[in-house]
Design a protein around this motif. Structure first.
Motif, PDB file in Angstrom:
ATOM      1  N   GLU A   1     -11.352  28.646 -49.437  1.00 19.76           N
ATOM      2  CA  GLU A   1     -11.428  28.394 -47.995  1.00 19.76           C
ATOM      3  C   GLU A   1     -12.680  29.008 -47.365  1.00 19.76           C
ATOM      4  O   GLU A   1     -13.410  28.339 -46.605  1.00 19.76           O
ATOM      5  CB  GLU A   1     -10.166  28.920 -47.319  1.00 19.76           C
ATOM      6  CG  GLU A   1     -10.071  28.585 -45.852  1.00 19.76           C
ATOM      7  CD  GLU A   1      -8.735  29.026 -45.262  1.00 19.76           C
ATOM      8  OE1 GLU A   1      -8.599  28.936 -44.034  1.00 19.76           O
ATOM      9  OE2 GLU A   1      -7.849  29.464 -46.034  1.00 19.76           O
ATOM     10  N   LYS A   2     -12.956  30.258 -47.645  1.00 21.59           N
ATOM     11  CA  LYS A   2     -14.104  30.931 -47.035  1.00 21.59           C
ATOM     12  C   LYS A   2     -15.407  30.239 -47.401  1.00 21.59           C
ATOM     13  O   LYS A   2     -16.265  29.992 -46.529  1.00 21.59           O
ATOM     14  CB  LYS A   2     -14.146  32.398 -47.468  1.00 21.59           C
ATOM     15  CG  LYS A   2     -15.278  33.194 -46.835  1.00 21.59           C
ATOM     16  CD  LYS A   2     -15.215  34.656 -47.269  1.00 21.59           C
ATOM     17  CE  LYS A   2     -16.366  35.449 -46.648  1.00 21.59           C
ATOM     18  NZ  LYS A   2     -16.313  36.888 -47.065  1.00 21.59           N
ATOM     19  N   ARG A   3     -15.560  29.898 -48.665  1.00 20.50           N
ATOM     20  CA  ARG A   3     -16.795  29.243 -49.115  1.00 20.50           C
ATOM     21  C   ARG A   3     -16.969  27.880 -48.459  1.00 20.50           C
ATOM     22  O   ARG A   3     -18.070  27.515 -48.030  1.00 20.50           O
ATOM     23  CB  ARG A   3     -16.771  29.086 -50.640  1.00 20.50           C
ATOM     24  CG  ARG A   3     -18.033  28.436 -51.209  1.00 20.50           C
ATOM     25  CD  ARG A   3     -17.953  28.305 -52.717  1.00 20.50           C
ATOM     26  NE  ARG A   3     -17.020  27.290 -53.142  1.00 20.50           N
ATOM     27  CZ  ARG A   3     -17.323  25.983 -53.197  1.00 20.50           C
ATOM     28  NH1 ARG A   3     -18.515  25.547 -52.821  1.00 20.50           N
ATOM     29  NH2 ARG A   3     -16.429  25.120 -53.620  1.00 20.50           N
ATOM     30  N   LEU A   4     -15.897  27.123 -48.362  1.00 23.63           N
ATOM     31  CA  LEU A   4     -16.000  25.775 -47.813  1.00 23.63           C
ATOM     32  C   LEU A   4     -16.167  25.788 -46.297  1.00 23.63           C
ATOM     33  O   LEU A   4     -16.808  24.897 -45.732  1.00 23.63           O
ATOM     34  CB  LEU A   4     -14.789  24.945 -48.233  1.00 23.63           C
ATOM     35  CG  LEU A   4     -14.718  24.673 -49.746  1.00 23.63           C
ATOM     36  CD1 LEU A   4     -13.472  23.870 -50.091  1.00 23.63           C
ATOM     37  CD2 LEU A   4     -15.968  23.948 -50.235  1.00 23.63           C
ATOM     38  N   LYS A   5     -15.625  26.779 -45.641  1.00 21.73           N
ATOM     39  CA  LYS A   5     -15.878  26.905 -44.204  1.00 21.73           C
ATOM     40  C   LYS A   5     -17.357  27.193 -43.955  1.00 21.73           C
ATOM     41  O   LYS A   5     -17.938  26.693 -42.984  1.00 21.73           O
ATOM     42  CB  LYS A   5     -14.999  28.002 -43.605  1.00 21.73           C
ATOM     43  CG  LYS A   5     -13.558  27.571 -43.397  1.00 21.73           C
ATOM     44  CD  LYS A   5     -12.738  28.651 -42.706  1.00 21.73           C
ATOM     45  CE  LYS A   5     -11.327  28.142 -42.384  1.00 21.73           C
ATOM     46  NZ  LYS A   5     -10.487  29.170 -41.735  1.00 21.73           N
ATOM     47  N   GLN A   6     -17.968  27.967 -44.834  1.00 23.71           N
ATOM     48  CA  GLN A   6     -19.404  28.218 -44.709  1.00 23.71           C
ATOM     49  C   GLN A   6     -20.193  26.948 -44.993  1.00 23.71           C
ATOM     50  O   GLN A   6     -21.212  26.675 -44.342  1.00 23.71           O
ATOM     51  CB  GLN A   6     -19.836  29.333 -45.666  1.00 23.71           C
ATOM     52  CG  GLN A   6     -21.274  29.794 -45.469  1.00 23.71           C
ATOM     53  CD  GLN A   6     -21.510  30.349 -44.074  1.00 23.71           C
ATOM     54  OE1 GLN A   6     -20.765  31.206 -43.597  1.00 23.71           O
ATOM     55  NE2 GLN A   6     -22.544  29.842 -43.401  1.00 23.71           N
ATOM     56  N   TYR A   7     -19.719  26.148 -45.949  1.00 23.18           N
ATOM     57  CA  TYR A   7     -20.360  24.861 -46.241  1.00 23.18           C
ATOM     58  C   TYR A   7     -20.340  23.968 -45.005  1.00 23.18           C
ATOM     59  O   TYR A   7     -21.335  23.308 -44.681  1.00 23.18           O
ATOM     60  CB  TYR A   7     -19.638  24.173 -47.403  1.00 23.18           C
ATOM     61  CG  TYR A   7     -20.229  22.829 -47.792  1.00 23.18           C
ATOM     62  CD1 TYR A   7     -21.154  22.735 -48.821  1.00 23.18           C
ATOM     63  CD2 TYR A   7     -19.847  21.657 -47.132  1.00 23.18           C
ATOM     64  CE1 TYR A   7     -21.696  21.506 -49.182  1.00 23.18           C
ATOM     65  CE2 TYR A   7     -20.383  20.433 -47.488  1.00 23.18           C
ATOM     66  CZ  TYR A   7     -21.314  20.365 -48.506  1.00 23.18           C
ATOM     67  OH  TYR A   7     -21.866  19.135 -48.842  1.00 23.18           O
ATOM     68  N   VAL A   8     -19.219  23.931 -44.315  1.00 21.04           N
ATOM     69  CA  VAL A   8     -19.094  23.121 -43.094  1.00 21.04           C
ATOM     70  C   VAL A   8     -20.113  23.567 -42.052  1.00 21.04           C
ATOM     71  O   VAL A   8     -20.762  22.742 -41.395  1.00 21.04           O
ATOM     72  CB  VAL A   8     -17.654  23.217 -42.544  1.00 21.04           C
ATOM     73  CG1 VAL A   8     -17.577  22.689 -41.115  1.00 21.04           C
ATOM     74  CG2 VAL A   8     -16.691  22.449 -43.451  1.00 21.04           C
TER      75      VAL A   8
END
Length: 220
Positions: free
Chosen positions: A89-96
């Motif tokens: 979740e944390k990594r993909l929120k940063q991707y967004v």
């Protein structure tokens, strides 16, 4: 479902006596109009959106879906509502954030079982691009709500979805993007998949699965 060894090699079983029975899906798809409105307001949902329901782990391939979303021109890009939590979740929120998707991606986190059917009903489609599933419960839940599905052509997912889905290669985000654009541009296709998928999903009810199990035991 996963394919069993054709000759029952591991257990010296007669393949003619092997019966594969899927799990029952105990899901109440009925939602009142007032509940739909309540959920929409409570979670500040957009009028139209794609839905992702899963744990946010590498196997579930939310990263591939986000890459596909990024490929769609900004003016045509659909909203994506994400239900679930997990170690990615944390990594993909940063991707967004890094790829200018903040306006389009809505993180919901965990929702109660009483609220989940409303999300399916409000969504235009469920996108479920997992790399591998033993079954794929959200696929059937979505179809029971007459919401079409975009899912992977691997492992058990085509069997869970039946005729209610467009199938994609989960390793190729471009195919996910193409399926999204195809489905969103064709309302007749949406209705066709929803109708066929709903009929298909009915076979996973508790009563029908119990009948299959009883028949299998009698056969043995």
């Amino acid at each position: 479902m996963p394919v069993l060894p054709s000759g029952g090699e591991h257990h010296q079983a007669d393949p003619a006596r092997i019966k594969v029975i899927p799990p029952p899906v105990d899901f109440n798809a009925e939602v009142s109009a007032s509940k739909l409105e309540e959920v929409k307001i409570s979670f500040n949902l957009p009028d139209k959106f794609l839905l992702f329901v899963s744990s946010i782990t590498a196997r579930k391939n939310l990263s591939g879906l986000l890459e596909a979303l990024q490929m769609i021109p900004h003016s045509e890009r659909p909203a994506l509502v994400i239900i679930g939590t997990g170690n990615q979740e944390k990594r993909l929120k940063q991707y967004v954030i890094d790829h200018d998707l903040l306006r389009d991606v809505h993180w919901v986190g965990h929702v109660n079982n009483s609220e989940l059917p409303a999300f399916y009903h409000l969504a235009t489609a469920l996108v479920y691009p997992s790399f591998y599933e033993g079954f794929g419960l959200p696929i059937v839940e979505s179809l029971l709500c007459k919401t079409p599905v975009i899912t992977s052509k691997t492992s058990s997912m085509p069997e869970a979805a039946g005729p209610g889905a467009l199938l994609i290669n989960p390793h190729d985000p471009a195919t996910i993007k193409e399926a999204i654009c195809h489905l969103l541009s064709d309302e007749n296709l949406q209705l066709q998949l929803a109708g066929l998928g709903h009929s298909h999903a009915a076979q996973f009810s508790r009563n029908r699965i119990a009948e299959k199990m009883l028949k299998a035991y009698r056969y043995l």
